[in-house]
Design a protein around this motif. Structure first.
Motif, PDB file in Angstrom:
ATOM      1  N   GLU A  80      31.399  -5.259  69.107  1.00 51.10           N
ATOM      2  CA  GLU A  80      30.772  -6.008  70.202  1.00 51.10           C
ATOM      3  C   GLU A  80      31.535  -5.905  71.508  1.00 51.10           C
ATOM      4  OE1 GLU A  80      29.535 -10.054  69.749  1.00 51.10           O
ATOM      5  OE2 GLU A  80      28.710  -9.642  67.757  1.00 51.10           O
ATOM      6  N   THR A  81      32.850  -6.080  71.439  1.00 56.49           N
ATOM      7  CA  THR A  81      33.643  -6.130  72.671  1.00 56.49           C
ATOM      8  C   THR A  81      34.249  -4.789  73.055  1.00 56.49           C
ATOM      9  OG1 THR A  81      35.717  -6.660  71.526  1.00 56.49           O
ATOM     10  CG2 THR A  81      34.276  -8.517  72.133  1.00 56.49           C
ATOM     11  N   GLY A  82      34.376  -3.884  72.089  1.00 56.39           N
ATOM     12  CA  GLY A  82      35.023  -2.605  72.340  1.00 56.39           C
ATOM     13  C   GLY A  82      36.534  -2.691  72.349  1.00 56.39           C
ATOM     14  N   ALA A  83      37.082  -3.883  72.112  1.00 52.77           N
ATOM     15  CA  ALA A  83      38.535  -4.063  72.137  1.00 52.77           C
ATOM     16  C   ALA A  83      39.190  -3.270  71.004  1.00 52.77           C
ATOM     17  CB  ALA A  83      38.882  -5.542  72.000  1.00 52.77           C
ATOM     18  N   GLN A  84      40.279  -2.623  71.332  1.00 51.37           N
ATOM     19  CA  GLN A  84      41.017  -1.870  70.320  1.00 51.37           C
ATOM     20  C   GLN A  84      41.828  -2.843  69.484  1.00 51.37           C
ATOM     21  OE1 GLN A  84      42.928   1.723  71.652  1.00 51.37           O
ATOM     22  NE2 GLN A  84      44.462   1.568  70.037  1.00 51.37           N
ATOM     23  N   VAL A  85      41.676  -2.744  68.155  1.00 56.16           N
ATOM     24  CA  VAL A  85      42.371  -3.651  67.235  1.00 56.16           C
ATOM     25  C   VAL A  85      43.275  -2.897  66.264  1.00 56.16           C
ATOM     26  CG1 VAL A  85      40.594  -5.433  67.409  1.00 56.16           C
ATOM     27  CG2 VAL A  85      40.445  -3.699  65.597  1.00 56.16           C
ATOM     28  N   GLY A  86      43.282  -1.578  66.319  1.00 54.01           N
ATOM     29  CA  GLY A  86      44.123  -0.784  65.427  1.00 54.01           C
ATOM     30  C   GLY A  86      44.330   0.612  65.979  1.00 54.01           C
ATOM     31  N   PHE A  87      45.301   1.303  65.394  1.00 50.21           N
ATOM     32  CA  PHE A  87      45.697   2.602  65.943  1.00 50.21           C
ATOM     33  C   PHE A  87      46.445   3.403  64.887  1.00 50.21           C
ATOM     34  CE2 PHE A  87      49.032   5.101  68.188  1.00 50.21           C
ATOM     35  CZ  PHE A  87      48.226   5.881  69.001  1.00 50.21           C
ATOM     36  N   ALA A  88      46.338   4.710  64.961  1.00 48.05           N
ATOM     37  CA  ALA A  88      47.150   5.635  64.176  1.00 48.05           C
ATOM     38  C   ALA A  88      47.326   6.908  64.999  1.00 48.05           C
ATOM     39  CB  ALA A  88      46.488   5.966  62.845  1.00 48.05           C
ATOM     40  N   ARG A  89      48.494   7.504  64.857  1.00 42.54           N
ATOM     41  CA  ARG A  89      48.826   8.711  65.613  1.00 42.54           C
ATOM     42  C   ARG A  89      49.377   9.741  64.643  1.00 42.54           C
ATOM     43  NH1 ARG A  89      53.793  10.422  67.985  1.00 42.54           N
ATOM     44  NH2 ARG A  89      54.834   8.521  67.298  1.00 42.54           N
ATOM     45  N   ALA A  90      49.104  11.026  64.907  1.00 45.68           N
ATOM     46  CA  ALA A  90      49.648  12.087  64.063  1.00 45.68           C
ATOM     47  C   ALA A  90      50.259  13.181  64.916  1.00 45.68           C
ATOM     48  CB  ALA A  90      48.567  12.678  63.167  1.00 45.68           C
ATOM     49  N   ILE A  91      51.326  13.736  64.377  1.00 46.84           N
ATOM     50  CA  ILE A  91      51.992  14.918  64.914  1.00 46.84           C
ATOM     51  C   ILE A  91      51.712  16.020  63.896  1.00 46.84           C
ATOM     52  CG2 ILE A  91      54.211  15.928  65.537  1.00 46.84           C
ATOM     53  CD1 ILE A  91      55.194  12.917  65.638  1.00 46.84           C
ATOM     54  N   SER A  92      51.424  17.225  64.350  1.00 44.49           N
ATOM     55  CA  SER A  92      51.108  18.287  63.400  1.00 44.49           C
ATOM     56  C   SER A  92      51.354  19.659  63.998  1.00 44.49           C
ATOM     57  CB  SER A  92      49.640  18.191  62.979  1.00 44.49           C
ATOM     58  OG  SER A  92      49.286  19.259  62.131  1.00 44.49           O
ATOM     59  N   ASP A  93      51.534  20.634  63.089  1.00 43.10           N
ATOM     60  CA  ASP A  93      51.559  22.029  63.517  1.00 43.10           C
ATOM     61  C   ASP A  93      50.146  22.586  63.576  1.00 43.10           C
ATOM     62  OD1 ASP A  93      50.861  22.429  60.843  1.00 43.10           O
ATOM     63  OD2 ASP A  93      52.712  23.461  60.323  1.00 43.10           O
ATOM     64  N   GLY A  94      49.175  21.785  63.161  1.00 43.86           N
ATOM     65  CA  GLY A  94      47.780  22.186  63.213  1.00 43.86           C
ATOM     66  C   GLY A  94      47.348  23.132  62.113  1.00 43.86           C
ATOM     67  N   VAL A  95      48.259  23.454  61.202  1.00 41.86           N
ATOM     68  CA  VAL A  95      47.967  24.423  60.151  1.00 41.86           C
ATOM     69  C   VAL A  95      48.138  23.835  58.757  1.00 41.86           C
ATOM     70  CG1 VAL A  95      48.604  26.650  59.154  1.00 41.86           C
ATOM     71  CG2 VAL A  95      48.619  26.347  61.636  1.00 41.86           C
ATOM     72  N   GLY A  96      49.281  23.215  58.498  1.00 42.88           N
ATOM     73  CA  GLY A  96      49.519  22.763  57.139  1.00 42.88           C
ATOM     74  C   GLY A  96      50.372  21.523  56.989  1.00 42.88           C
ATOM     75  N   PHE A  97      50.868  20.947  58.095  1.00 42.45           N
ATOM     76  CA  PHE A  97      51.745  19.790  57.993  1.00 42.45           C
ATOM     77  C   PHE A  97      51.351  18.757  59.025  1.00 42.45           C
ATOM     78  CE2 PHE A  97      55.432  17.350  59.396  1.00 42.45           C
ATOM     79  CZ  PHE A  97      55.848  16.802  58.187  1.00 42.45           C
ATOM     80  N   GLY A  98      51.370  17.494  58.611  1.00 41.57           N
ATOM     81  CA  GLY A  98      51.120  16.391  59.528  1.00 41.57           C
ATOM     82  C   GLY A  98      52.083  15.253  59.270  1.00 41.57           C
ATOM     83  N   TYR A  99      52.434  14.556  60.314  1.00 43.61           N
ATOM     84  CA  TYR A  99      53.273  13.365  60.220  1.00 43.61           C
ATOM     85  C   TYR A  99      52.462  12.192  60.747  1.00 43.61           C
ATOM     86  CZ  TYR A  99      57.074  10.084  60.596  1.00 43.61           C
ATOM     87  OH  TYR A  99      57.858   8.967  60.447  1.00 43.61           O
ATOM     88  N   LEU A 100      52.274  11.196  59.917  1.00 42.11           N
ATOM     89  CA  LEU A 100      51.498  10.008  60.269  1.00 42.11           C
ATOM     90  C   LEU A 100      52.427   8.978  60.890  1.00 42.11           C
ATOM     91  CD1 LEU A 100      48.772   8.504  60.079  1.00 42.11           C
ATOM     92  CD2 LEU A 100      49.467   7.792  57.763  1.00 42.11           C
ATOM     93  N   ALA A 101      52.048   8.453  62.047  1.00 40.46           N
ATOM     94  CA  ALA A 101      52.929   7.530  62.768  1.00 40.46           C
ATOM     95  C   ALA A 101      52.145   6.402  63.420  1.00 40.46           C
ATOM     96  CB  ALA A 101      53.695   8.303  63.851  1.00 40.46           C
ATOM     97  N   ASP A 102      52.860   5.321  63.676  1.00 48.05           N
ATOM     98  CA  ASP A 102      52.371   4.212  64.500  1.00 48.05           C
ATOM     99  C   ASP A 102      51.056   3.598  64.017  1.00 48.05           C
ATOM    100  OD1 ASP A 102      54.625   4.558  66.076  1.00 48.05           O
ATOM    101  OD2 ASP A 102      53.606   5.834  67.520  1.00 48.05           O
ATOM    102  N   VAL A 103      50.877   3.509  62.720  1.00 47.08           N
ATOM    103  CA  VAL A 103      49.667   2.889  62.171  1.00 47.08           C
ATOM    104  C   VAL A 103      49.817   1.377  62.268  1.00 47.08           C
ATOM    105  CG1 VAL A 103      48.211   2.615  60.133  1.00 47.08           C
ATOM    106  CG2 VAL A 103      49.336   4.812  60.575  1.00 47.08           C
ATOM    107  N   TYR A 104      48.835   0.731  62.889  1.00 46.79           N
ATOM    108  CA  TYR A 104      48.851  -0.735  62.925  1.00 46.79           C
ATOM    109  C   TYR A 104      47.430  -1.281  63.027  1.00 46.79           C
ATOM    110  CZ  TYR A 104      47.935  -0.966  67.982  1.00 46.79           C
ATOM    111  OH  TYR A 104      47.365  -0.862  69.226  1.00 46.79           O
ATOM    112  N   VAL A 105      47.299  -2.524  62.619  1.00 45.51           N
ATOM    113  CA  VAL A 105      46.082  -3.315  62.797  1.00 45.51           C
ATOM    114  C   VAL A 105      46.539  -4.686  63.284  1.00 45.51           C
ATOM    115  CG1 VAL A 105      44.084  -4.382  61.671  1.00 45.51           C
ATOM    116  CG2 VAL A 105      44.825  -2.093  60.976  1.00 45.51           C
ATOM    117  N   LEU A 106      45.906  -5.186  64.328  1.00 47.42           N
ATOM    118  CA  LEU A 106      46.265  -6.508  64.835  1.00 47.42           C
ATOM    119  C   LEU A 106      46.039  -7.574  63.767  1.00 47.42           C
ATOM    120  CD1 LEU A 106      44.683  -6.472  68.421  1.00 47.42           C
ATOM    121  CD2 LEU A 106      47.049  -5.969  67.771  1.00 47.42           C
ATOM    122  N   ASP A 107      46.868  -8.613  63.798  1.00 49.73           N
ATOM    123  CA  ASP A 107      46.727  -9.717  62.840  1.00 49.73           C
ATOM    124  C   ASP A 107      45.304 -10.264  62.806  1.00 49.73           C
ATOM    125  OD1 ASP A 107      49.335  -9.715  61.885  1.00 49.73           O
ATOM    126  OD2 ASP A 107      50.028 -11.231  63.329  1.00 49.73           O
TER     127      ASP A 107
END
Length: 140
Positions: free
Chosen positions: A54-81
């Motif tokens: 309804e509001t469009g407010a961001q309540v969670g997030f996740a970020r990834a770093i990757s070589d784009g081929v075979g490896f990824g690092y998952l970071a900064d995953v959160y959900v607001l209380d």
């Protein structure tokens, strides 16, 4: 979860919302400056956000770093209380590692308190083939 949606459009990420969480609540990232967080979001291989429909407010997030081929690092995953208990943590991780272009990658992450969440996606403690060099900004 019908009142929320998951989206991987990087243009939709609310940097103010990410910074508000990272600078006050993220035990793993409070040492970063706003400029550093902005640079990490900007240079991320992929970002995924959770938003209130309804509001469009961001309540969670996740970020990834990757070589784009075979490896990824998952970071900064959160959900607001205020949005927890709606399956958003699982939805963010699923969108990032199972439903996206990195579905066949080897994934890595660091966590102090969300082991059960990540075990549900096949993450496990490292074996004999994994080593790590901790930096000065590490958690321990």
């Amino acid at each position: 979860m019908s009142e929320f949606e998951i989206d991987d459009d990087p243009k939709r990420i609310d940097l103010d919302a990410v910074w508000a969480f990272m600078s006050t609540e993220a035990y793993w990232g409070q040492w970063r400056t706003r400029e550093q967080v902005a640079a990490q979001v900007e240079s991320a291989w992929r970002v995924v956000g959770a938003y209130h429909r309804e509001t469009g407010a961001q309540v969670g997030f996740a970020r990834a770093i990757s070589d784009g081929v075979g490896f990824g690092y998952l970071a900064d995953v959160y959900v607001l209380d205020s949005a927890r208990g709606n399956g958003l943590g699982k939805a963010l991780v699923r969108a990032m590692i199972d439903d996206g272009p990195g579905a066949k990658f080897r994934w890595a992450l660091h966590t102090k308190d969300a082991h059960d969440l990540y075990r549900g996606f096949g993450f496990a403690e490292p074996g004999m083939m994994y080593m790590e060099r901790r930096g000065t900004g590490s958690l321990d």
